[in-house]
Design an enzyme around this catalytic site. Sequence first.
Site, mmCIF file in Angstrom:
data_model
loop_
_atom_site.group_PDB
_atom_site.id
_atom_site.type_symbol
_atom_site.label_atom_id
_atom_site.label_comp_id
_atom_site.label_asym_id
_atom_site.label_seq_id
_atom_site.Cartn_x
_atom_site.Cartn_y
_atom_site.Cartn_z
ATOM 1 N N SER A 126 0.867 -1.213 -0.176
ATOM 2 C CA SER A 126 0.099 -0.034 -0.031
ATOM 3 C C SER A 126 0.894 1.109 -0.192
ATOM 4 O O SER A 126 1.684 1.310 0.530
ATOM 5 C CB SER A 126 -0.913 -0.061 1.336
ATOM 6 O OG SER A 126 -1.276 1.175 1.498
ATOM 7 N N TYR A 150 -1.152 0.289 10.039
ATOM 8 C CA TYR A 150 -1.258 -0.757 8.848
ATOM 9 C C TYR A 150 -0.194 -0.386 8.069
ATOM 10 O O TYR A 150 0.645 -1.386 7.483
ATOM 11 C CB TYR A 150 -2.694 0.144 8.237
ATOM 12 C CG TYR A 150 -2.943 -0.466 6.995
ATOM 13 C CD1 TYR A 150 -3.760 -1.770 6.806
ATOM 14 C CD2 TYR A 150 -2.385 0.282 5.701
ATOM 15 C CE1 TYR A 150 -4.151 -2.267 5.514
ATOM 16 C CE2 TYR A 150 -3.009 -0.228 4.465
ATOM 17 C CZ TYR A 150 -3.473 -1.609 4.182
ATOM 18 O OH TYR A 150 -3.875 -2.149 3.092
ATOM 19 N N LYS A 154 2.637 -3.246 6.608
ATOM 20 C CA LYS A 154 2.926 -3.321 5.158
ATOM 21 C C LYS A 154 4.476 -3.209 4.829
ATOM 22 O O LYS A 154 4.887 -3.994 4.206
ATOM 23 C CB LYS A 154 1.738 -2.391 4.313
ATOM 24 C CG LYS A 154 0.590 -2.782 4.403
ATOM 25 C CD LYS A 154 0.376 -4.053 3.692
ATOM 26 C CE LYS A 154 -1.358 -4.343 3.490
ATOM 27 N NZ LYS A 154 -1.581 -5.606 2.819
#
Lengths: 327, 327
Positions: A126, A150, A154
């Site tokens: 991402s 998050y 990632k």
Amino acid sequence: MHVMVLGAAGMIGRKLSQRLAATGEIDGKNIDRLTLADTVAPEGPEAAFPVETVTFDLCDPADVVAMIGRKPDIIIHLAAIVSGEAEADFEKGYAVNLDGTRLLLEAIRAEHERDGYRPRFVFASSIAVFGAPFPTPIGDEFVRAPLTSYGTQKAICELLLNDYSRRGLVDGIGIRLPTICIRPGLPNKAASGFFSSILREPLVGQEAVLPVADTVRHWFASPRTAVDFLVHAAALHTEQLGPRRCLSMPGIMASVGEQIEALGRVAGDKATSLIRREPDETIAGIVAGWPEGFEAKRAESLGFRADASFDDIIRIHITDELDGKVG
Amino acid sequence: MHVMVLGAAGMIGRKLSQRLAATGEIDGKNIDRLTLADTVAPEGPEAAFPVETVTFDLCDPADVVAMIGRKPDIIIHLAAIVSGEAEADFEKGYAVNLDGTRLLLEAIRAEHERDGYRPRFVFASSIAVFGAPFPTPIGDEFVRAPLTSYGTQKAICELLLNDYSRRGLVDGIGIRLPTICIRPGLPNKAASGFFSSILREPLVGQEAVLPVADTVRHWFASPRTAVDFLVHAAALHTEQLGPRRCLSMPGIMASVGEQIEALGRVAGDKATSLIRREPDETIAGIVAGWPEGFEAKRAESLGFRADASFDDIIRIHITDELDGKVG
């Protein structure tokens, strides 16, 4: 060739499964088996080869070992807790997004040590691996300095994927997807939701709320192009990648104002008049920390192609989701 | 104030412990308790306050919980498997360098949730988080793209430290130490060993082997300056850091030829004549992937200071290790 999609019940997972079922090949090699896995049973599309749908828990080591024990040639790993949930639930985010991916890589390493198994592993990363302050555009060598858990998860998985690939344990490639637009379905509470809803709702004659200024810029790909990226990554001859296996995908940079202009060109003033401006400082604050645009030189040189224009992003939605009709 | 050093039996750990015992303060605040921990019992220096030496296993959750349960105000985490061993033993490297550090952060998080505990956590990272190709100098915003499992583990811990700090669970700071030169003690088999041995052995009248070309450049700090960095990091007012908590330390960039010239200036031709050139392609190949130099702007602006010159790096060794005598 056996292809496995993890996280196949999500929006991109469903579209990817349909694409693989329809084309039946990756890089000219026939798919003869497709395994679609998620925490809830994914829909199995019609195909000329066996499609198996299974449920599994990415946090359960036995489940993960069993999935990898099926020895897929290509694994496309989309399974994740989304950004908002990973921020709200620290433990769940790390358990799924970091430890789950590590369980997969460790299960692959165990099979590798047994018989040399070394599948292609396509990881959906991402642009959340980047955090402000950053330049616009962000180049391929810019530091990954996430501002969310998050994005941290990632970014860590990218590092693991590089190291496992460097050691020959897996044939990994990570792709950082732009924000998907127009995301089909109902409005959701994601802070990024308005980027899609200000287009999606007016296209079906409904009002939509715009919580930020028209000058806010962001980086986009249509769902169709996101699927293109995943299939291209699965097909890529990875010896071109060298040790840096993770790539920012090309996209379309557009301000909210440019999104609205494109909507006007494609669907007329009636559509744009349905956008209601209701500034929301909280959302504006979150979005201010997000990347505006990338110079995705490496990905472009490897054949990844963005949508042609923002107008095209809207037309793709009309074709793929609305049977070609605006109203 | 209770200070804990993890990895206190190593070379830097011993020098840091001696410094803390001698000065008895960090940032003007008195140390009233010093805990020195390692897998083998560290030496406890004389001090005006209690110094406790303990053994612990960074991979044992119960041990780690017990260490953090002592509630040190400042934790200086130097414990690690070195680069060569982490490359040779995949599992041990990840278990110690990644999972061990994560156990520490998780034990801190558990205490934080109980009573708001939030210690300063100084993490010894490494320039191994960078991998070729890179510019010289490497700036603060250059991508961390390690080419070893050790560098991968350090880069992951940096990301975790940023995320735990951003969430207010710990007050973290990571510092990427340059290659330590002159490393005291016996020659070892590390690929980087020659950077020290070509100086250390001639200073005591012994031959040393140089396996690479005189043009090879690298980035150095003396042991004394490395200790300065750790103490400065422990004292830093971290609100200046923002969300990027890990910093490349300033250093001295020197080619092997410049190292030898400095040796000549400080210790004379007799010393430099003891360096025997024996090219080793394997070592040359490894070293070719290492950073040559950094532009450590952020660290400099925060008051971290490199050695004054490479000559000084040699003089520090003569003062600190050889009682001021060259022989």
